[in-house]
Design an enzyme around this catalytic site. Structure first.
Site, PDB file in Angstrom:
ATOM      1  N   SER A 143     -25.125  -8.594  -0.845  1.00  0.00           N
ATOM      2  CA  SER A 143     -24.025  -8.031  -0.068  1.00  0.00           C
ATOM      3  C   SER A 143     -23.722  -6.595  -0.484  1.00  0.00           C
ATOM      4  CB  SER A 143     -22.795  -8.931  -0.200  1.00  0.00           C
ATOM      5  OG  SER A 143     -21.766  -8.522   0.684  1.00  0.00           O
ATOM      6  N   ASP A 296     -21.622  -2.663   5.004  1.00  0.00           N
ATOM      7  CA  ASP A 296     -22.254  -2.871   3.714  1.00  0.00           C
ATOM      8  C   ASP A 296     -23.728  -3.209   3.937  1.00  0.00           C
ATOM      9  OD1 ASP A 296     -22.027  -5.454   4.658  1.00  0.00           O
ATOM     10  OD2 ASP A 296     -21.332  -6.303   2.771  1.00  0.00           O
ATOM     11  N   ASP A 298     -25.799  -5.739   3.760  1.00  0.00           N
ATOM     12  CA  ASP A 298     -26.273  -6.889   4.525  1.00  0.00           C
ATOM     13  C   ASP A 298     -25.544  -7.054   5.852  1.00  0.00           C
ATOM     14  OD1 ASP A 298     -23.891  -7.843   3.260  1.00  0.00           O
ATOM     15  OD2 ASP A 298     -24.568  -9.902   3.552  1.00  0.00           O
ATOM     16  N   ASP A 300     -22.406  -7.596   6.859  1.00  0.00           N
ATOM     17  CA  ASP A 300     -21.350  -8.561   7.169  1.00  0.00           C
ATOM     18  C   ASP A 300     -19.951  -7.976   7.000  1.00  0.00           C
ATOM     19  OD1 ASP A 300     -21.293  -8.519   4.396  1.00  0.00           O
ATOM     20  OD2 ASP A 300     -21.315 -10.701   4.148  1.00  0.00           O
TER      21      ASP A 300
END
Length: 561
Positions: A143, A296, A298, A300
């Site tokens: 993340s 960010d 990834d 999400d």
């Protein structure tokens, strides 16, 4: 075994990966203790850790061990082998390797896998599980963590991260693995028949769903300018594709668009950190953008900076979500499309502002523990019973979902919502900060902040436990000169007023104060940190800010920091 024995077990292993072997041989005693004193464990968002050699690090052996547990879980599901597992991965070091290792472990157990041909955002992995009707999913990502980290998240057949009941099954299987170094894995050639590469078909289906969330699809968009950065991560193509197709004027921060595991051109890949916006704000000033959005790595979480009175103002996750809610609910109500049984979900450490906005439109609000899996699980339950209709879900940590074709945080949806809301309000002569200020005038001014105490290693874990234990043994009755009126302990599921908490047990303490503020404490499930959340209510912004400073200082004094 103690850490020295564990180190020797790894150091003498004949099949040790060459790179990891070099790391082992270069370690001093303190480093050996840090990487072998414990095992990586599943937290609020799966397994996440620093890359490297050792049982307390993420590497091919700890990844294999985790996958043995998940494979046995999948085998216990109806037609688990045949339905298979969708696998996604981000731009980080070792992400692709870990994705392939995951598929190989699954193949060893006869389980099919569907692997994205290149990096994709976490929400698209959640979507892929549902679209392909898989038995589960795996996402290789850390993340928003620094470049030294990577991680492993697992999903159920609805595209939701495993809730504790099912994650505990995986952990149980993982703990049955006696020696992670001796896990047998099929060869590449033996694994290929079980592996299917996925890409454009899933992409297009996902894009179609994302673009369908528009509340006012007919608005002109040419005069609304958006600066966008994917922070070297996975959201670059999905965000730019969807916004361009919808006609938005999007200006990418090109220096941060290329996938880069070292995040070379950003001060931080975390939207919660103000310096992560530096390059995007510089670009916004050059092109006179209306709004800045950054995801960010990834894809999400979404951070938003709005142009207000000639300045670029960073919005917190609580603030932006409250404005999204105001926009979505006001427009649905105006169009006669707001369901009578609508429900919004947020967490126990989320600001009260969003709840007040939702309830002002007659929308029910339900709280969950921290971790988007709990929101996804709520959606699943009401999808079955039809008792309530999902309308929005979010966490304070810059993550939300607008439509439930994804069961995790979805920054691609959030970018579109921020763009649409910003465009709509601009046509009314307002910006996102103007709307936020209107919400404060209507519902009260709130300032939400977080203090995260980093406590690494064995000593850090001991200190975090000590902080939480001391707060339980000697609960403060006054914080910052304000009386504590109620204490909730989510580990014992009890409240100081005698009521009980109907949520899964979690190591969280929450203090409600006489002035309408609250403070919560919880150890992070993904990082070596103890987090303190402050939701402070004031008569205006200055009052809330000054009170926040007092509360933070006193809370640190109470815990001895």
């Amino acid at each position: 075994m103690n850490y020295k024995e564990e180190y020797e077990r790894w150091n003498v292993f004949e099949g040790m990966d060459a790179g990891l072997k070099s790391e082992l041989q270069a370690m001093n005693d303190k480093e050996k203790e840090d990487v072998f004193y414990t095992n990586l464990e599943f937290g609020t968002a799966g397994m996440r850790g620093v890359l490297g050699a050792g049982t307390n690090r993420l590497n091919i052996y700890t990844i294999r061990k985790a996958n043995v547990g998940f494979a046995k879980y999948v085998l216990g599901l109806p037609e688990g082998k045949e339905r298979g597992v969708a696998i996604g991965y981000d731009n980080r070091h070792m992400s692709y390797r870990f994705a392939i290792e995951s598929a190989k472990v699954l193949a060893t157990y006869g389980i099919k896998s569907y692997i994205f041909e290149s990096l994709r955002p976490t929400p698209e992995l959640s979507f892929a599980v549902r679209y392909l009707k898989c038995a589960g999913g795996i996402m290789i990502t850390a993340s928003h963590n620094p470049k030294e980290y990577n991680g492993y998240k697992v999903y159920d057949d609805t595209g939701c991260q495993l809730i504790p009941e099912w994650a505990d099954q995986v952990v149980g299987y993982v703990n049955e693995v006696a020696d992670e170094l001796k896990i047998e894995v099929v060869s590449d050639d033996e694994a290929y028949p079980y592996m299917t590469w996925i890409g454009e078909e899933v992409d297009e289906a996902y894009y179609k769903e994302v673009m369908s969330i528009e509340v006012n699809p007919g608005m002109e968009k040419d005069d609304f300018k958006i600066v966008f950065s994917p922070q070297h991560g996975t959201s670059n193509i999905p965000v730019r594709t969807c916004l361009t197709r919808l006609g938005y004027n999007i200006v990418p921060v090109l220096a941060q668009c290329a996938p880069d595991p070292d995040f070379s051109n950003t001060a931080s890949p975390n939207p919660e950190v103000p310096c992560s916006y530096d390059l995007a704000i510089k670009k916004a000033k050059e092109v006179d953008a209306d709004v800045v959005v950054i995801c960010d790595p990834d894809g999400d979480r979404l951070g938003v900076v709005a142009k207000h009175d000639g300045e670029y103002v960073l919005m917190s996750g609580n603030q932006s979500a409250a404005v999204y809610l105001e926009y979505i609910l006001s427009q649905l109500k105006e169009q006669g499309k707001l369901p009578a049984n609508a429900v919004m979900y947020n967490t126990i450490v989320t600001s009260d502002l969003g709840e007040l906005v939702a309830r002002s439109y007659g929308v029910d609000v339900e709280k969950t523990l921290t971790g988007f899996k709990f929101i996804g699980d709520k959606i699943r339950k009401y999808e079955a019973t039809k008792e309530k209709q999902f309308i929005f879900g979010y966490e304070e940590s810059y993550g939300c979902v607008v439509k439930d074709f994804v069961r995790d945080k979805d920054a691609v949806q959030a970018v579109l919502t921020a763009a649409e809301a910003g465009n709509y309000y601009k046509k009314q002569g307002k910006d996102l900060i103007d709307v936020l200020n209107e919400l404060y005038q209507k519902h009260g001014t709130f300032k939400e902040t977080q203090v995260a105490l980093a406590k690494a290693g064995a000593a850090g874990a001991t200190r975090i436990k000590e902080i939480m234990d001391n707060l339980r043994k000697d609960a403060p009755t006054v914080i910052g000169g304000v009386k504590v009126t109620k204490v909730e302990d989510y580990q014992s599921s009890t409240c100081s007023d005698g009521s009980t908490i109907d949520l899964p047990k979690s190591n969280v303490l929450k203090y409600y104060l006489e002035d309408g503020s609250w403070i919560a404490a919880r150890p992070s499930g993904t990082e070596p940190k103890c987090k303190f959340y402050f939701s402070i209510k004031g008569v205006d912004a200055n009052d809330a800010a000054s009170k926040t400073e007092v509360f933070q200082k006193d809370m640190m004094k109470i815990i001895g920091e």
